[in-house]
Design a protein around this motif. Structure first.
Motif, PDB file in Angstrom:
ATOM      1  N   SER A   1      33.706  48.553  34.916  1.00 48.02           N
ATOM      2  CA  SER A   1      35.076  48.429  34.397  1.00 48.02           C
ATOM      3  C   SER A   1      35.213  47.204  33.508  1.00 48.02           C
ATOM      4  N   ASN A   2      34.697  46.095  33.982  1.00 51.34           N
ATOM      5  CA  ASN A   2      34.789  44.861  33.195  1.00 51.34           C
ATOM      6  C   ASN A   2      34.075  45.009  31.856  1.00 51.34           C
ATOM      7  N   ALA A   3      32.895  45.643  31.892  1.00 47.15           N
ATOM      8  CA  ALA A   3      32.132  45.822  30.653  1.00 47.15           C
ATOM      9  C   ALA A   3      32.904  46.733  29.701  1.00 47.15           C
TER      10      ALA A   3
ATOM     11  N   ASP B   1      36.182  47.173  29.662  1.00 48.88           N
ATOM     12  CA  ASP B   1      37.331  46.396  29.148  1.00 48.88           C
ATOM     13  C   ASP B   1      36.887  45.462  28.023  1.00 48.88           C
ATOM     14  N   ALA B   2      35.691  44.881  28.194  1.00 50.28           N
ATOM     15  CA  ALA B   2      35.183  43.936  27.194  1.00 50.28           C
ATOM     16  C   ALA B   2      34.962  44.656  25.871  1.00 50.28           C
ATOM     17  N   ALA B   3      34.506  45.907  25.941  1.00 52.63           N
ATOM     18  CA  ALA B   3      34.309  46.689  24.714  1.00 52.63           C
ATOM     19  C   ALA B   3      35.661  47.012  24.091  1.00 52.63           C
ATOM     20  N   ASP B   4      36.642  47.362  24.943  1.00 51.21           N
ATOM     21  CA  ASP B   4      37.994  47.639  24.451  1.00 51.21           C
ATOM     22  C   ASP B   4      38.564  46.435  23.709  1.00 51.21           C
ATOM     23  N   LYS B   5      38.349  45.272  24.302  1.00 47.22           N
ATOM     24  CA  LYS B   5      38.920  44.060  23.687  1.00 47.22           C
ATOM     25  C   LYS B   5      38.237  43.753  22.353  1.00 47.22           C
ATOM     26  N   LEU B   6      36.948  44.023  22.303  1.00 49.75           N
ATOM     27  CA  LEU B   6      36.244  43.772  21.049  1.00 49.75           C
ATOM     28  C   LEU B   6      36.784  44.701  19.960  1.00 49.75           C
TER      29      LEU B   6
ATOM     30  N   SER C   1      24.544  45.041  31.277  1.00 52.63           N
ATOM     31  CA  SER C   1      24.797  44.329  30.016  1.00 52.63           C
ATOM     32  C   SER C   1      25.780  45.110  29.166  1.00 52.63           C
ATOM     33  N   ASP C   2      26.573  44.372  28.435  1.00 47.81           N
ATOM     34  CA  ASP C   2      27.447  45.047  27.471  1.00 47.81           C
ATOM     35  C   ASP C   2      27.426  44.276  26.167  1.00 47.81           C
ATOM     36  N   ASN C   3      27.843  44.949  25.083  1.00 48.20           N
ATOM     37  CA  ASN C   3      27.977  44.233  23.811  1.00 48.20           C
ATOM     38  C   ASN C   3      29.451  44.176  23.421  1.00 48.20           C
TER      39      ASN C   3
ATOM     40  N   THR D   1      38.262  30.922  38.472  1.00 47.24           N
ATOM     41  CA  THR D   1      39.613  31.009  39.054  1.00 47.24           C
ATOM     42  C   THR D   1      40.030  32.469  39.116  1.00 47.24           C
ATOM     43  N   ILE D   2      39.453  33.170  40.067  1.00 47.32           N
ATOM     44  CA  ILE D   2      39.769  34.596  40.115  1.00 47.32           C
ATOM     45  C   ILE D   2      41.145  34.904  40.651  1.00 47.32           C
ATOM     46  N   ALA D   3      41.677  33.963  41.421  1.00 44.93           N
ATOM     47  CA  ALA D   3      42.877  34.323  42.171  1.00 44.93           C
ATOM     48  C   ALA D   3      44.122  34.251  41.306  1.00 44.93           C
TER      49      ALA D   3
ATOM     50  N   VAL E   1      40.049  44.295  43.544  1.00 47.39           N
ATOM     51  CA  VAL E   1      38.689  43.794  43.706  1.00 47.39           C
ATOM     52  C   VAL E   1      38.351  43.101  42.390  1.00 47.39           C
ATOM     53  N   GLY E   2      37.138  43.104  41.911  1.00 48.12           N
ATOM     54  CA  GLY E   2      36.877  42.476  40.620  1.00 48.12           C
ATOM     55  C   GLY E   2      35.461  41.967  40.560  1.00 48.12           C
ATOM     56  N   PHE E   3      35.228  41.085  39.610  1.00 47.49           N
ATOM     57  CA  PHE E   3      33.887  40.562  39.377  1.00 47.49           C
ATOM     58  C   PHE E   3      33.214  40.060  40.661  1.00 47.49           C
ATOM     59  N   TYR E   4      34.010  39.437  41.512  1.00 43.69           N
ATOM     60  CA  TYR E   4      33.432  38.818  42.709  1.00 43.69           C
ATOM     61  C   TYR E   4      32.807  39.810  43.677  1.00 43.69           C
TER      62      TYR E   4
ATOM     63  N   SER F   1      43.180  50.077  37.832  1.00 47.54           N
ATOM     64  CA  SER F   1      44.069  49.291  38.696  1.00 47.54           C
ATOM     65  C   SER F   1      43.330  48.240  39.516  1.00 47.54           C
ATOM     66  N   HIS F   2      42.026  48.381  39.612  1.00 50.66           N
ATOM     67  CA  HIS F   2      41.226  47.531  40.511  1.00 50.66           C
ATOM     68  C   HIS F   2      41.743  47.621  41.939  1.00 50.66           C
ATOM     69  N   ASP F   3      42.406  48.725  42.230  1.00 44.62           N
ATOM     70  CA  ASP F   3      42.944  48.918  43.577  1.00 44.62           C
ATOM     71  C   ASP F   3      41.871  49.580  44.424  1.00 44.62           C
TER      72      ASP F   3
HETATM   73  P1  ADP Z   1      39.991  41.453  36.358  1.00 41.98           P
HETATM   74  O1  ADP Z   1      39.012  42.307  35.622  1.00 41.98           O
HETATM   75  O2  ADP Z   1      40.802  42.185  37.365  1.00 41.98           O
HETATM   76  O3  ADP Z   1      40.811  40.593  35.460  1.00 41.98           O
HETATM   77  P2  ADP Z   1      37.627  40.148  37.321  1.00 41.98           P
HETATM   78  O4  ADP Z   1      37.429  39.177  38.428  1.00 41.98           O
HETATM   79  O5  ADP Z   1      36.856  41.403  37.418  1.00 41.98           O
HETATM   80  O6  ADP Z   1      39.160  40.435  37.244  1.00 41.98           O
HETATM   81  O7  ADP Z   1      37.279  39.464  35.976  1.00 41.98           O
HETATM   82  C1  ADP Z   1      37.916  38.287  35.581  1.00 41.98           C
HETATM   83  C2  ADP Z   1      37.900  38.152  34.079  1.00 41.98           C
HETATM   84  O8  ADP Z   1      36.592  37.834  33.604  1.00 41.98           O
HETATM   85  C3  ADP Z   1      38.270  39.398  33.317  1.00 41.98           C
HETATM   86  O9  ADP Z   1      39.668  39.536  33.201  1.00 41.98           O
HETATM   87  C4  ADP Z   1      37.626  39.148  31.969  1.00 41.98           C
HETATM   88  O10 ADP Z   1      38.465  38.321  31.162  1.00 41.98           O
HETATM   89  C5  ADP Z   1      36.393  38.361  32.329  1.00 41.98           C
HETATM   90  N1  ADP Z   1      35.212  39.234  32.358  1.00 41.98           N
HETATM   91  C6  ADP Z   1      34.629  39.781  33.430  1.00 41.98           C
HETATM   92  N2  ADP Z   1      33.561  40.529  33.069  1.00 41.98           N
HETATM   93  C7  ADP Z   1      33.470  40.450  31.727  1.00 41.98           C
HETATM   94  C8  ADP Z   1      32.585  41.013  30.739  1.00 41.98           C
HETATM   95  N3  ADP Z   1      31.582  41.834  31.071  1.00 41.98           N
HETATM   96  N4  ADP Z   1      32.807  40.688  29.447  1.00 41.98           N
HETATM   97  C9  ADP Z   1      33.821  39.869  29.086  1.00 41.98           C
HETATM   98  N5  ADP Z   1      34.683  39.328  29.958  1.00 41.98           N
HETATM   99  C10 ADP Z   1      34.517  39.609  31.263  1.00 41.98           C
END
Ligand code: ADP
Length: 636
Positions: free
Chosen positions: A40-42, A44-49, A82-84, A99-101, A128-131, A262-264
């Protein structure tokens, strides 16, 4: 800030540590979801790019084919994602991965009891999320380079997920992010290409970006191609889920997509997927969650749908498309009519946005009505969690007032249960033929409301009354005004007029009582001079000797408290004191010749009536003194 070459070690915030612990504990039996989060994070990162490239195309040109690559390495015991996409600068890494919280988390966690903290569902309130990577990894490395920054301004982040993380400068040939998971011994299955492939397929089929893995080779092929670079293939469909036809999307995919946006941790209660063509063209996919986020009541948190314009991600939390009282809804809106460079400010002014808001609001309300009708138990779950938010609706959304009113659920004297499970339609269906109004009583708590003395005559006559005890209820009733042509009537307010529900007999009886007790009423009035608006005899009581009534146009106790808490000046108003002439104490009072004792008895009854309303006495000691004096006299 420029990057520092030296390695630096930094501590996580306290709440980040707490959340991490909670996560590892909660998700132990559901390990694989870390893959969903990282993918999901990867994505989203592509979407933002893509979004940034709209105004700065060079960012994309360097490496135009956006994708995610996953490599499992059994020998090294690693899994690498990995993502680009957009990548992160040094500051962003510290901000995002240190600072995830969300704000308020620490306070929320502090207030939980030990048992609550052990609840594995709890994590659902945070997302949930990166952690989640640390569920399976004993060490995580992130090498990332922000799009637009030079190769030597990449950053290397590393942590064991305990107290701290280290950060240092690094090189990365292209933009994007690589996450290397050094797997724990009990999670080595994820270093297995086959195992990982099936999980990733599940978590990425709805993502519009290809997820690449090395082609799997037979033993022979592997020997033959030992010196060649591996060939990659996409393992998912890579089309945006909401752009597909409803009939082509399985329930499982809808569920996965919900978790992706939703990360739910919990499944949603319901969803609605629509493609609209005509004057406006858009697709929407809206979900009703089962659990509320912990900060549902924090009005400063922005929420809303994920906005796309022609498949390009534009922004998270576009709050302009749904009203506040539907702020729990999660989803995606993809519009063909908005411009790609739309901003929050433009959204506020665009009439198309209003039209979409109206349509999406209707969709959600329809989805809820359907759930209420066809799946009442599920709706009850929804109501328990989000009912109070829906109660904001009638004030915010006048046009849909009737529709929202049908969604409301109340406790009533029908069963006296505290659960709010009766609809207004049901109540109206049960109304007596000659009943013209919808009766309700307001109390500080459910027990207070259902034991209110105001209900006595209604119970005697078998007339149902709504039992209201939510903070906003009194206010809500004022906003609603009426339902199905019937006005709402607070039974603790104004003259009790049961209209045709009272027979001729009752009315004559009341008049007779008033005549007979004129003297008593005047005497009581003399004692309570200045404290009451009026004293009168009543037929609304059967068991209690007396009660307080709010004047027809005065503020109720609940509204008064809300306004006072909001720091507003509230006009002073005095209650009406009603006596039950049928009660032995009142009859005794009527005969009491001793003026002192008469006064004490009146004041005790007056104070008791306050207590029955859940109010605090101005002078509790005086009340106790008078009551004890009367008790002593009784025993003499
Ligand atoms: P969330 O995705 O719910 O915001 P995460 O803990 O998963 O929370 O990630 C925290 C933040 O770290 C993300 O909002 C994003 O800004 C950044 N991030 C995480 N993974 C990536 C990634 N692969 N590429 C770019 N930014 C990332």
């Amino acid at each position: 800030m420029s990057a520092t070459a030296e390695k630096e070690t930094m501590g996580f915030q306290t709440e980040a540590k707490q959340l991490l612990k909670l996560m590892i504990h909660s998700l132990y039996s559901n390990k694989e979801i870390f893959l969903r989060e990282l993918i999901s994070n990867a994505s989203d990162a592509a979407d933002k790019l893509r979004f940034e490239a709209l105004s700065n195309p060079e960012l994309l040109e360097e490496d135009p084919n956006l994708s995610i690559q996953v490599d499992a390495d059994k020998a090294a015991k690693t899994l690498t994602i990995s993502d680009n996409g957009i990548g992160m600068s040094r500051d962003e890494v510290i901000q995002n991965l240190g600072t995830i919280a969300r704000s308020g988390t620490a306070e929320y966690l502090k207030n939980l009891s030990g048992d609550q903290k052990k609840d594995s569902q709890l994590i659902g309130q945070f997302g949930v999320g990166f952690y989640s990577a640390f569920i399976v990894a004993e060490r995580v490395e992130v090498i990332t380079r922000r799009a637009g920054l030079p190769a030597d301004e990449a950053v290397h982040w590393e942590s064991t997920g305990e107290a701290d993380f280290s950060i240092e400068s690094a090189e990365r040939a292209k933009r994007g992010t690589t996450v290397i998971l050094h797997l724990r011994d009990d999670a080595l299955e994820y270093a297995d290409d086959w195992r990982t492939r099936s999980v990733i397929k599940k978590y990425s089929d709805h993502i519009s970006l290809p997820v690449m893995m090395a082609k799997s080779l037979s033993e022979e092929e592997r020997k033959e191609k030992a010196d060649e670079a591996p060939e990659y293939e996409a393992i998912n469909e890579a089309t945006a889920l909401w752009a597909r036809n409803r009939s082509d999307v399985s329930d499982e995919e809808y569920l996965e997509f919900y978790k992706h946006i939703s990360h739910d941790f919990n499944a949603p209660l319901s969803w609605s997927h629509n493609k609209v063509e005509g004057k406006l063209e858009y697709s929407s996919l809206l979900y009703i969650p089962e659990k509320a986020p912990f900060d549902l009541w924090n009005r400063d948190v922005t929420r809303g749908v994920k906005l796309y314009v022609q498949r390009t991600f534009i922004m998270d939390d576009a709050e302009q498309f749904l009203p506040m009282y539907l702020r729990f809804v999660k989803g995606v809106l993809d519009s063909n009519d908005l411009s790609l460079n739309v901003s929050r400010e433009i959204l506020q002014r665009d009439p198309n946005v209003d039209a979409m808001k109206t349509a999406l609001t209707k969709r959600v309300l329809d989805m809820l009505s359907k759930m209420a009708k066809n799946e009442p138990e599920k709706y009850q779950t929804f109501w328990k969690t989000f009912g109070q938010v829906i109660k904001e609706g009638p004030a915010e959304d006048f046009t849909n007032r009737e529709k929202i009113a049908k969604l409301l659920r109340f406790a009533t004297t029908l069963d006296n249960k505290s659960e709010q499970s009766h609809s207004l339609e049901d109540y109206v269906g049960r109304m007596k033929e000659s009943q013209k109004e919808i009766y309700y009583v307001v109390g500080e708590s459910h027990a207070m409301a259902s034991n209110s003395p105001h209900l006595e005559v209604f119970r005697k006559k078998g007339i149902e009354v709504l039992l209201l005890s939510d903070r906003v209820d009194d206010w809500l009733m004022n906003q609603l005004g009426e339902f199905d042509g019937k006005t709402f009537k607070d039974v603790g307010r104004g003259q009790l007029d049961l209209g045709e529900l009272d027979g001729e007999e009752d009315k004559k009886q009341q008049e007779k009582l008033e005549q007979e007790h004129k003297g008593l009423v005047e005497r009581v009035q003399g004692i309570l001079e200045g404290k009451v608006e009026e004293v009168r005899v009543t037929s609304r009581l059967t068991d209690s000797p007396a009660c307080l009534v709010v004047g027809e146009h005065d503020l109720g106790a609940q509204m008064r408290r809300i306004l006072e808490q909001a720091g507003q000046e509230v006009p002073d108003s005095k209650p009406i004191f009603e006596l039950n002439p049928g009660h032995p104490l009142v009859q005794k009072l009527d005969k009491e010749a001793d003026e002192d004792r008469f006064g004490d008895l009146v004041e005790v009854l007056f104070d008791q009536a306050h207590l029955a309303e859940g109010a605090q006495l101005d002078d509790p000691t005086a009340y106790i003194r008078k009551l004890n004096k009367l008790l002593l006299e009784l025993s003499q």
